[in-house]
Design a protein around this motif. Structure first.
Motif, mmCIF file in Angstrom:
data_model
loop_
_atom_site.group_PDB
_atom_site.id
_atom_site.type_symbol
_atom_site.label_atom_id
_atom_site.label_comp_id
_atom_site.label_asym_id
_atom_site.label_seq_id
_atom_site.Cartn_x
_atom_site.Cartn_y
_atom_site.Cartn_z
ATOM 1 N N ARG A 29 0.835 -1.203 0.000
ATOM 2 C CA ARG A 29 0.000 0.000 0.000
ATOM 3 C C ARG A 29 0.872 1.257 0.000
ATOM 4 O O ARG A 29 0.604 2.212 -0.722
ATOM 5 N N GLU A 30 1.932 1.268 0.809
ATOM 6 C CA GLU A 30 2.815 2.434 0.876
ATOM 7 C C GLU A 30 3.535 2.655 -0.458
ATOM 8 O O GLU A 30 3.687 3.792 -0.912
ATOM 9 N N ASP A 33 0.892 3.996 -2.921
ATOM 10 C CA ASP A 33 0.609 5.410 -2.636
ATOM 11 C C ASP A 33 1.742 6.312 -3.118
ATOM 12 O O ASP A 33 1.505 7.418 -3.591
ATOM 13 N N ASP A 36 1.958 7.650 -6.897
ATOM 14 C CA ASP A 36 0.806 8.454 -7.290
ATOM 15 C C ASP A 36 1.008 9.015 -8.698
ATOM 16 O O ASP A 36 2.107 9.265 -9.137
ATOM 17 N N GLU A 39 -1.738 5.562 -11.185
ATOM 18 C CA GLU A 39 -3.046 4.913 -11.101
ATOM 19 C C GLU A 39 -2.958 3.403 -11.320
ATOM 20 O O GLU A 39 -3.603 2.844 -12.190
ATOM 21 N N TYR A 42 -3.665 -2.046 -6.724
ATOM 22 C CA TYR A 42 -2.908 -2.602 -5.597
ATOM 23 C C TYR A 42 -2.291 -3.939 -5.998
ATOM 24 O O TYR A 42 -1.122 -4.212 -5.716
#
Length: 153
Positions: A29-30, A33, A36, A39, A42
């Protein structure tokens, strides 16, 4: 050493930029993120990290149900290994090294001279010399060179 695709390189850049101060590593997740503007799903980031782990580019540890990832080697160690691999592509290593030496800037040439002098014991400055500083930056915290790691594989 494996060459990286565009997405793999972007993920490694995140790990190299984020992880140095974080010994725990980062989660999928990190990383997602931090990517960015791309797009990405996950699961895409998770797949890339899994493949990088399979290639030995990243290390991972289980934390609950998630994995935490960190680079297996520094960015500098990876680049140094790519350079060594390029020299092994064939032809004359000496000719390639001479061509490379003629293409570097004056400052880069000084860094190379200091590193070679330190390696040969010519600087007389011991481990405090500029060459030792360069070696520390390239070898990383474990003091291992990319060529040492490749020889063990």
């Amino acid at each position: 050493m494996t060459r990286l695709g565009d997405l793999e390189r972007a993920v490694m850049d995140v790990l190299w930029d984020v992880v140095p101060g974080t010994s725990d590593g980062v989660t999928v997740r990190e990383v997602a993120d931090a990517l960015d503007g791309r797009e990405l799903a996950y699961t895409t980031v998770m797949t890339v990290l899994d493949r990088l782990a399979g290639k030995g580019m990243v290390q991972r540890e289980r934390e609950g149900r998630a994995w935490r990832y960190r680079p297996a080697a520094s960015r500098e160690a990876h680049i140094a290994q790519l350079m060594l691999d390029a020299l092994d592509l064939g032809g004359s290593r000496d000719a390639a090294l001479v061509r490379f030496a003629h293409s570097v800037t004056g400052t880069e040439a000084e860094v190379l001279r200091a590193a070679l002098g330190s390696e040969a014991g010519l600087t007389g400055q011991g481990s405090a010399g500029a060459g030792a500083e360069l070696t520390d930056r390239v070898d990383g915290p474990a003091g291992r060179r990319p060529a040492d790691e490749a020889a063990e594989r």
